[in-house]
Write a protein that holds these residues in place. Structure first.
Motif, short mmCIF file in Angstrom:
data_model
loop_
_atom_site.label_atom_id
_atom_site.label_comp_id
_atom_site.label_asym_id
_atom_site.label_seq_id
_atom_site.Cartn_x
_atom_site.Cartn_y
_atom_site.Cartn_z
N THR A 117 0.39 -1.43 0.30
CA THR A 117 -0.12 0.09 0.22
C THR A 117 0.95 1.06 0.35
N GLN A 177 -0.01 4.24 2.46
CA GLN A 177 0.50 3.91 3.23
C GLN A 177 1.85 3.54 4.05
N ASN A 232 -6.54 5.89 -12.45
CA ASN A 232 -7.12 8.18 -11.58
C ASN A 232 -7.00 7.57 -9.94
N SER A 233 -7.75 6.00 -9.92
CA SER A 233 -7.86 5.76 -8.32
C SER A 233 -6.24 5.45 -7.56
N ASP A 293 -4.84 8.61 -7.10
CA ASP A 293 -5.95 9.61 -5.85
C ASP A 293 -4.93 8.78 -4.25
N GLY A 294 -4.96 7.24 -4.69
CA GLY A 294 -3.69 7.23 -3.65
C GLY A 294 -3.04 7.34 -3.37
N ILE A 298 -1.36 10.52 -4.96
CA ILE A 298 -1.78 11.94 -4.18
C ILE A 298 -1.97 12.09 -2.41
N ALA A 299 -2.84 11.18 -2.22
CA ALA A 299 -3.21 11.22 -0.84
C ALA A 299 -2.70 10.62 0.22
N THR A 300 -1.49 10.11 -0.05
CA THR A 300 0.14 9.52 0.61
C THR A 300 1.07 10.43 0.55
N GLY A 305 2.40 11.64 -2.36
CA GLY A 305 1.88 13.11 -2.62
C GLY A 305 2.93 12.92 -4.20
#
Ligand SMILES: [Zn+2]
Length: 287
Positions: free
Chosen positions: A164, A166, A204-205, A208-209, A211-213, A215
């Motif tokens: 992941t 994360q 894209n999803s 998005d992951g 970008i959210a974690t 960057g």
């Protein structure tokens, strides 16, 4: 006009200075290489002539440091619970980072590692980050843009970290040198880890992951591989583009994604003789 930096992990047999030539021959505008024998702990240092020849060939072939993504050896495991293996791993990555810098390059890609289930996720990420910090403390790089260590996502086979984004973010946050760390997305590993990138929506999803974690600014490259294993199979088995479970639609979405322009997009697919054709195919998907 888009700048698409696309190539493959080419052979450095006979000397690292052969890699840019091998890349040029398949029509690549980016490439990856091993900085030394990837299946051994020790390799003799580069002869000064080899380093000079690499610089000359790289420049003559027109590759900038930003499109070359060296890959560290497979033995390295900064999370290993075995102290001897961990020390060898820190030493190995230190040597590979020194080689990367000697070659005038700016990134070194490696797999985060695993504590083989002996530590929990957080403690494993911390152990890996401490290993990274020792490498970065041991290797001097006074250039304006010092080299980055690039963490690759994994298929999550066994208890490998990096399935992941994360987890990659946790490693970066636990390091005292977050500015020296970046990430690389391997499409086969992502798919095997459960990211359904068979469509534009799925790709894209994933982005998005990222970008959210970690960057978007930390995204340093992509490994383009189709997958033999199914979605979420946790199998790290690469297939040629379009001949695996991800399929052409997924790769079309990736090639159309302008956020990746300029980043090294690297094939690590099994049929080397077809890399020139795979590069052509991928270029056509970008149009
Ligand atoms: Zn990879």
């Amino acid at each position: 006009m888009r700048t698409i930096a696309l190539g493959a992990h080419v052979s450095a047999a006979g000397g690292v200075n052969n890699a840019p030539t091998n890349a040029k021959q398949i029509g690549a505008t980016a490439f990856a290489l091993f900085t030394r024998n990837q299946r051994r702990w020790q390799s003799p240092p580069y002869a000064p002539e080899t380093v000079t020849a690499f610089h000359t060939t790289l420049e003559a072939s027109g590759y900038s440091r930003d499109v070359v993504l060296p890959h560290a050896g497979y033995l390295i495991n900064l999370g290993s619970p075995d102290e001897e293996v961990r020390e060898k791993s820190i030493g190995g990555l230190t040597d590979e980072l020194s080689r990367t810098i000697a070659l005038g390059l700016g990134m070194l890609n490696f797999h985060p590692g695993t504590s083989k289930g002996e530590l929990d996720e957080k403690a494993t990420c911390r152990r890996i980050a401490q290993g990274i910090d020792r490498v970065l403390q041991d290797v001097r790089d006074d250039r304006e843009r010092p080299a980055l260590l690039v963490l690759e996502n994994t298929a999550g086979q066994g208890s490998n970290m990096g399935a992941t984004f994360q987890q990659l973010a946790m490693i970066i946050e636990a390091s005292t040198h977050p500015d020296r760390l970046a990430v690389c997305v391997d499409t086969c590993h992502a798919f095997a880890a459960g990211f359904d990138i068979r469509s534009e929506e799925g790709w894209n999803s994933l982005m998005d992951g990222v970008i959210a974690t970690v960057g978007l600014q930390k995204l340093a490259g992509i490994h383009l591989n189709d997958s033999l294993g199914g979605l979420g199979s946790h199998k790290d088995r690469h297939q040629p583009i379009g001949k695996g479970e991800i399929g052409i639609e997924g790769f079309k979405a990736i090639m159309q994604d302008q956020r990746l322009d300029g980043l090294p997009l690297i094939l690590e697919t099994p049929e080397e003789d077809n890399w020139a054709q795979e590069i052509e195919l991928l270029r056509s998907l970008a149009e």
